[in-house]
Design an enzyme around this catalytic site. Structure first.
Site, PDB file in Angstrom:
ATOM      1  CG  ASN A  10       3.296  -1.363  11.358  1.00 24.73           C
ATOM      2  OD1 ASN A  10       3.021  -0.435  12.128  1.00 24.73           O
ATOM      3  ND2 ASN A  10       4.423  -2.049  11.452  1.00 24.73           N
ATOM      4  CE  LYS A  12       6.862  -0.239   9.406  1.00 25.12           C
ATOM      5  NZ  LYS A  12       8.077  -0.613   8.696  1.00 25.12           N
ATOM      6  CG  HIS A  96       7.529  -4.586  13.113  1.00 25.79           C
ATOM      7  ND1 HIS A  96       8.692  -3.948  12.754  1.00 25.79           N
ATOM      8  CD2 HIS A  96       6.743  -4.613  12.009  1.00 25.79           C
ATOM      9  CE1 HIS A  96       8.600  -3.590  11.473  1.00 25.79           C
ATOM     10  NE2 HIS A  96       7.430  -3.983  11.014  1.00 25.79           N
ATOM     11  CD  GLU A  98      10.143  -0.857  11.678  1.00 21.55           C
ATOM     12  OE1 GLU A  98       9.162  -0.371  12.259  1.00 21.55           O
ATOM     13  OE2 GLU A  98      10.207  -0.979  10.435  1.00 21.55           O
ATOM     14  CD  GLU A 168       6.494  -7.020   8.509  1.00 25.90           C
ATOM     15  OE1 GLU A 168       5.683  -6.429   7.802  1.00 25.90           O
ATOM     16  OE2 GLU A 168       7.080  -6.473   9.463  1.00 25.90           O
ATOM     17  N   GLY A 174      10.848  -1.418   4.202  1.00 22.50           N
ATOM     18  CA  GLY A 174      11.160  -0.007   3.964  1.00 22.50           C
ATOM     19  C   GLY A 174      12.291   0.215   2.974  1.00 22.50           C
ATOM     20  CB  SER A 214       9.084  -3.290  -0.294  1.00 23.08           C
ATOM     21  OG  SER A 214      10.124  -2.673   0.457  1.00 23.08           O
TER      22      SER A 214
HETATM   23  P1  13P Z   1       7.171  -1.345   4.354  1.00 23.23           P
HETATM   24  O1  13P Z   1       5.868  -1.766   3.701  1.00 23.23           O
HETATM   25  O2  13P Z   1       7.297   0.134   4.490  1.00 23.23           O
HETATM   26  O3  13P Z   1       8.342  -2.011   3.711  1.00 23.23           O
HETATM   27  O4  13P Z   1       7.098  -1.897   5.863  1.00 23.23           O
HETATM   28  C1  13P Z   1       6.748  -3.209   6.084  1.00 23.23           C
HETATM   29  C2  13P Z   1       6.501  -3.399   7.538  1.00 23.23           C
HETATM   30  O5  13P Z   1       7.416  -3.345   8.347  1.00 23.23           O
HETATM   31  C3  13P Z   1       5.109  -3.630   7.972  1.00 23.23           C
HETATM   32  O6  13P Z   1       5.053  -4.034   9.301  1.00 23.23           O
END
Ligand code: 13P
Length: 251
Positions: A10, A12, A96, A98, A168, A174, A214
């Site tokens: 992803n 983003k 997601h 976010e 997640e 992150g 992560s």
């Molecule tokens: P990170 O791998 O940067 O922690 O992000 C995970 C994520 O949100 C994947 O959709």
């Protein structure tokens, strides 16, 4: 194990067009070495077509990060499932954390999108996950069960067999604070049980449940060795072809 692992990147809201193409080329180039997992990259929507071209001839699949649930019409700024499919996307990440946190997506919205994605022939990757305070309050199971029921309401068993679920934990996204293999497995096993109870064991055995938060080459092997962890949804580490492929190679 009958489920083939899926390693999904992803990206983003990162990269420009040149970087997106270079990253896709890097993943495509190394993908021949990956024997034990399917690979998927999810660039920003605006670069889907360019990235799709860069992936031509490789086995790396293309996916989007979001979509709107309606078909054509007066929905300024939105992108439909048919449009994503038209530019070569086969997968779409939905719900997601976010988007849930920043764009106010509820389980009902995620549900509508999931049904629309399936109707258009896309494979939805439906995300669930608890906040840190929910985990600390011992509410993880309850939160996951609510998101599962709400986001996947009304799917037939056949439709359910076509989706991917991503667990997640929000506190792991992150932050560099990865869930332990035991923490991930506990929730994944719980999701598998929910699938069995809501549908049946045969369907539950088919659905891939990815872990996200992560994931790095150094922690991937241990996570992926858990019986109910069927791959990863990778954020930060998917922005470097070497790291992304390193995660896939760890299986
Ligand atoms: P990170 O791998 O940067 O922690 O992000 C995970 C994520 O949100 C994947 O959709």
């Amino acid at each position: 194990m009958m489920r083939r692992p899926l390693i999904a990147g992803n990206w983003k809201m990162n990269t420009n067009r040149a970087e997106a193409v270079a990253l896709a080329e890097g993943v495509a180039k190394g993908s021949g070495e990956i024997k034990n997992a399917d690979l998927l990259v999810c660039p920003p929507a605006i670069y889907l077509e360019s990235v799709g071209k860069a992936l031509t001839g490789s086995s790396v699949a293309l996916g989007a990060q979001n979509m709107y649930a309606k078909g054509n019409g007066a929905f300024t700024g939105e992108t439909s499932a048919a449009m994503l499919s038209d530019v070569g996307a086969e997968f779409v990440i939905l719900g997601h954390s976010e988007r849930r946190a920043l764009m106010g997506e509820t389980d009902a919205v995620v549900n509508e999108k999931t049904l629309a994605a399936l109707a258009a022939g896309l494979t939805p990757i439906v995300c669930v996950g608890e906040l840190l305070e929910e985990r600390e309050a011992g509410k993880t199971g309850e939160v996951i069960a609510t998101q599962f029921a709400g986001s996947l309401a009304g799917l037939s068993a056949e439709q359910l067999g076509k989706i991917v679920i991503a667990y997640e934990p929000v506190w792991a996204i992150g932050t560099g604070k990865v869930a332990s293999p035991e923490q991930a497995e506990e929730v994944h096993a719980d999701l598998r049980r929910l699938l069995t109870e809501s549908y049946n064991g045969e369907i539950a055995d088919k659905v891939r449940i990815l872990y996200g938060g992560s994931v790095k080459p150094s922690n991937a092997a241990e996570l992926m060795s858990q019986p109910n962890v069927d791959g990863a949804l990778v954020g930060g580490a998917s922005l470097k072809a070497e790291d992304f492929l390193g995660i896939a190679a760890a299986i």
